[in-house]
Design a protein around this motif. Structure first.
Motif, PDB file in Angstrom:
ATOM      1  N   LYS A   1      11.056   4.338   2.089  1.00 28.08           N
ATOM      2  CA  LYS A   1      10.863   5.772   2.191  1.00 28.08           C
ATOM      3  C   LYS A   1      11.690   6.482   1.119  1.00 28.08           C
ATOM      4  O   LYS A   1      12.874   6.184   0.935  1.00 28.08           O
ATOM      5  CB  LYS A   1      11.302   6.245   3.577  1.00 28.08           C
ATOM      6  CG  LYS A   1      10.838   7.624   3.958  1.00 28.08           C
ATOM      7  CD  LYS A   1      11.199   7.934   5.418  1.00 28.08           C
ATOM      8  CE  LYS A   1      10.542   6.992   6.396  1.00 28.08           C
ATOM      9  NZ  LYS A   1      10.770   7.371   7.806  1.00 28.08           N
ATOM     10  N   ILE A   2      11.048   7.404   0.424  1.00 26.78           N
ATOM     11  CA  ILE A   2      11.761   8.205  -0.569  1.00 26.78           C
ATOM     12  C   ILE A   2      11.607   9.664  -0.163  1.00 26.78           C
ATOM     13  O   ILE A   2      10.479  10.176  -0.059  1.00 26.78           O
ATOM     14  CB  ILE A   2      11.199   8.007  -1.989  1.00 26.78           C
ATOM     15  CG1 ILE A   2      11.113   6.515  -2.335  1.00 26.78           C
ATOM     16  CG2 ILE A   2      12.085   8.719  -3.016  1.00 26.78           C
ATOM     17  CD1 ILE A   2      10.404   6.225  -3.652  1.00 26.78           C
ATOM     18  N   GLN A   3      12.727  10.303   0.076  1.00 28.44           N
ATOM     19  CA  GLN A   3      12.697  11.704   0.481  1.00 28.44           C
ATOM     20  C   GLN A   3      12.924  12.610  -0.722  1.00 28.44           C
ATOM     21  O   GLN A   3      13.624  12.236  -1.679  1.00 28.44           O
ATOM     22  CB  GLN A   3      13.796  11.964   1.525  1.00 28.44           C
ATOM     23  CG  GLN A   3      13.584  11.209   2.827  1.00 28.44           C
ATOM     24  CD  GLN A   3      14.719  11.437   3.806  1.00 28.44           C
ATOM     25  OE1 GLN A   3      15.868  11.094   3.544  1.00 28.44           O
ATOM     26  NE2 GLN A   3      14.407  12.033   4.940  1.00 28.44           N
ATOM     27  N   ARG A   4      12.320  13.774  -0.661  1.00 34.63           N
ATOM     28  CA  ARG A   4      12.528  14.812  -1.708  1.00 34.63           C
ATOM     29  C   ARG A   4      12.401  14.183  -3.095  1.00 34.63           C
ATOM     30  O   ARG A   4      13.325  14.201  -3.911  1.00 34.63           O
ATOM     31  CB  ARG A   4      13.899  15.470  -1.532  1.00 34.63           C
ATOM     32  CG  ARG A   4      14.131  16.044  -0.144  1.00 34.63           C
ATOM     33  CD  ARG A   4      15.497  16.691  -0.016  1.00 34.63           C
ATOM     34  NE  ARG A   4      16.593  15.783  -0.299  1.00 34.63           N
ATOM     35  CZ  ARG A   4      17.059  14.877   0.538  1.00 34.63           C
ATOM     36  NH1 ARG A   4      16.519  14.737   1.736  1.00 34.63           N
ATOM     37  NH2 ARG A   4      18.080  14.106   0.181  1.00 34.63           N
TER      38      ARG A   4
ATOM     39  N   ARG B   1      18.522   9.366  -0.853  1.00 35.19           N
ATOM     40  CA  ARG B   1      17.125   9.783  -0.610  1.00 35.19           C
ATOM     41  C   ARG B   1      16.235   8.575  -0.331  1.00 35.19           C
ATOM     42  O   ARG B   1      15.111   8.728   0.128  1.00 35.19           O
ATOM     43  CB  ARG B   1      16.585  10.550  -1.819  1.00 35.19           C
ATOM     44  CG  ARG B   1      17.294  11.863  -2.105  1.00 35.19           C
ATOM     45  CD  ARG B   1      16.602  12.637  -3.224  1.00 35.19           C
ATOM     46  NE  ARG B   1      16.651  11.939  -4.507  1.00 35.19           N
ATOM     47  CZ  ARG B   1      15.610  11.296  -5.065  1.00 35.19           C
ATOM     48  NH1 ARG B   1      14.437  11.272  -4.447  1.00 35.19           N
ATOM     49  NH2 ARG B   1      15.741  10.702  -6.227  1.00 35.19           N
ATOM     50  N   PHE B   2      16.756   7.398  -0.654  1.00 40.57           N
ATOM     51  CA  PHE B   2      16.001   6.157  -0.481  1.00 40.57           C
ATOM     52  C   PHE B   2      16.460   5.458   0.797  1.00 40.57           C
ATOM     53  O   PHE B   2      17.665   5.301   1.037  1.00 40.57           O
ATOM     54  CB  PHE B   2      16.229   5.218  -1.659  1.00 40.57           C
ATOM     55  CG  PHE B   2      15.543   5.635  -2.922  1.00 40.57           C
ATOM     56  CD1 PHE B   2      16.014   6.711  -3.661  1.00 40.57           C
ATOM     57  CD2 PHE B   2      14.434   4.948  -3.391  1.00 40.57           C
ATOM     58  CE1 PHE B   2      15.385   7.106  -4.838  1.00 40.57           C
ATOM     59  CE2 PHE B   2      13.797   5.328  -4.564  1.00 40.57           C
ATOM     60  CZ  PHE B   2      14.277   6.409  -5.284  1.00 40.57           C
TER      61      PHE B   2
ATOM     62  N   SER C   1       0.838  -1.200   0.000  1.00 38.94           N
ATOM     63  CA  SER C   1       0.000   0.000   0.000  1.00 38.94           C
ATOM     64  C   SER C   1       0.874   1.251   0.000  1.00 38.94           C
ATOM     65  O   SER C   1       2.012   1.211   0.509  1.00 38.94           O
ATOM     66  CB  SER C   1      -0.921   0.005   1.227  1.00 38.94           C
ATOM     67  OG  SER C   1      -0.173   0.023   2.416  1.00 38.94           O
ATOM     68  N   PRO C   2       0.408   2.341  -0.595  1.00 41.43           N
ATOM     69  CA  PRO C   2      -0.811   2.414  -1.398  1.00 41.43           C
ATOM     70  C   PRO C   2      -0.603   1.720  -2.749  1.00 41.43           C
ATOM     71  O   PRO C   2       0.521   1.490  -3.173  1.00 41.43           O
ATOM     72  CB  PRO C   2      -1.001   3.920  -1.585  1.00 41.43           C
ATOM     73  CG  PRO C   2       0.400   4.460  -1.591  1.00 41.43           C
ATOM     74  CD  PRO C   2       1.165   3.602  -0.598  1.00 41.43           C
ATOM     75  N   SER C   3      -1.671   1.411  -3.424  1.00 39.88           N
ATOM     76  CA  SER C   3      -1.533   0.815  -4.752  1.00 39.88           C
ATOM     77  C   SER C   3      -1.147   1.877  -5.771  1.00 39.88           C
ATOM     78  O   SER C   3      -0.443   1.592  -6.736  1.00 39.88           O
ATOM     79  CB  SER C   3      -2.809   0.099  -5.168  1.00 39.88           C
ATOM     80  OG  SER C   3      -3.911   0.965  -5.061  1.00 39.88           O
ATOM     81  N   ASN C   4      -1.606   3.088  -5.544  1.00 38.58           N
ATOM     82  CA  ASN C   4      -1.265   4.216  -6.406  1.00 38.58           C
ATOM     83  C   ASN C   4      -0.985   5.440  -5.561  1.00 38.58           C
ATOM     84  O   ASN C   4      -1.681   5.695  -4.580  1.00 38.58           O
ATOM     85  CB  ASN C   4      -2.417   4.553  -7.360  1.00 38.58           C
ATOM     86  CG  ASN C   4      -2.467   3.625  -8.549  1.00 38.58           C
ATOM     87  OD1 ASN C   4      -1.671   3.734  -9.460  1.00 38.58           O
ATOM     88  ND2 ASN C   4      -3.405   2.706  -8.517  1.00 38.58           N
TER      89      ASN C   4
ATOM     90  N   VAL D   1       7.651  10.353   0.414  1.00 37.37           N
ATOM     91  CA  VAL D   1       6.617   9.317   0.346  1.00 37.37           C
ATOM     92  C   VAL D   1       7.072   8.076   1.104  1.00 37.37           C
ATOM     93  O   VAL D   1       8.278   7.829   1.247  1.00 37.37           O
ATOM     94  CB  VAL D   1       6.264   8.903  -1.113  1.00 37.37           C
ATOM     95  CG1 VAL D   1       5.671  10.061  -1.871  1.00 37.37           C
ATOM     96  CG2 VAL D   1       7.455   8.319  -1.827  1.00 37.37           C
ATOM     97  N   GLU D   2       6.084   7.330   1.582  1.00 37.61           N
ATOM     98  CA  GLU D   2       6.361   6.051   2.239  1.00 37.61           C
ATOM     99  C   GLU D   2       5.503   4.977   1.596  1.00 37.61           C
ATOM    100  O   GLU D   2       4.303   5.170   1.392  1.00 37.61           O
ATOM    101  CB  GLU D   2       6.032   6.135   3.741  1.00 37.61           C
ATOM    102  CG  GLU D   2       7.048   6.883   4.554  1.00 37.61           C
ATOM    103  CD  GLU D   2       6.831   6.710   6.049  1.00 37.61           C
ATOM    104  OE1 GLU D   2       7.517   7.407   6.820  1.00 37.61           O
ATOM    105  OE2 GLU D   2       5.975   5.889   6.445  1.00 37.61           O
TER     106      GLU D   2
END
Lengths: 111, 115
Positions: free
Chosen positions: A78-81, A64-65, A7-10, A19-20
């Motif tokens: 987790k992806i930052q920036r 960033r990863f 999750s999320p799928s999109n 984003v996580e």
């Protein structure tokens, strides 16, 4: 659960945001993998977990990863920036007896 | 270094034709596993088969069959009497248990089966 759940799928996010992505592996599977599938790039390995430790992070494309796994189960990537080139499908997989089973992926679009 | 090559980028056949998807691999390990996965338009990678390096016996599962030839480092996949539902991207992959077991994928072959 019966299969690998992601999750999320999109997810659509703006450039520069964090984003996580979450992965819930098949119950009892100690090995967990993250892969990325970009258009025209095929499937690339990102990181491998055995239990809660990550002995192979060689595929993470930049600092960033990051990823973690807690309780030997759920993992978070987790992806930052975020950048536009991060747009891809992020696939999680778990393994038992040398067979790797994949989730349906999280489609990430960075606009 | 480990490498998987799927030379066929796209294949198009008419329903009921037989089709073979090629896979050639490179590895220095003596113990390894080879896989085929199917990725339909929905996107999920579906496991089809795993073969270990010590078992060269060919395998048949319904309309699917696999030919493992260690002498030529190939692990080809044949679909007999193809159907429209076989349309998908097919990936061949290699894993080495001594190296975390992570998969090294080929670039995939897109199979289109026309009615």
């Amino acid at each position: 659960g019966a299969g690998v759940s992601q999750s999320p799928s999109n997810k659509v996010t703006e450039k520069g945001k964090d984003v996580e992505l979450r992965c819930d592996p098949i119950s009892g599977h100690t090995a967990l993998y993250w892969y990325r599938q970009s258009l025209g790039q095929g499937l690339e390995f990102l990181i491998y977990f055995q239990g809660n430790s990550a002995p192979d992070k060689s595929g993470l494309p930049s600092d960033r990863f990051s990823a973690e796994r807690t309780g030997g189960s759920v993992s978070t990537l987790k992806i930052q920036r975020t950048q536009q080139e991060d747009s891809a499908v992020y696939l999680c997989a778990s393994s038992s007896e040398n067979t790797i089973y994949f989730g349906e992926g999280s489609w990430l679009t960075v606009v | 270094a480990q490498k998987v090559t799927q030379a066929q980028t796209e294949i198009s056949v008419v329903e009921k034709e037989d089709v073979t998807l090629d896979c050639v691999y490179e590895t220095r390990d003596t113990t390894y596993y080879l896989f085929w996965y199917k990725q339909p338009p929905s996107g999920e990678l579906v496991f089809l088969i795993r073969r270990n390096s010590f078992d060269e016996q060919n395998e048949i599962s319904g309309r699917y069959s696999w030919n493992f030839q260690k002498s030529t480092s190939s692990f080809n996949f044949t679909i007999t009497a193809s159907q429209v539902v076989d349309s998908a991207v097919y990936f061949c992959a290699l894993s080495e248990p001594s190296n975390t077991g992570k998969l090294i994928f080929g670039q995939g072959t897109t199979l289109q089966v026309k009615p």
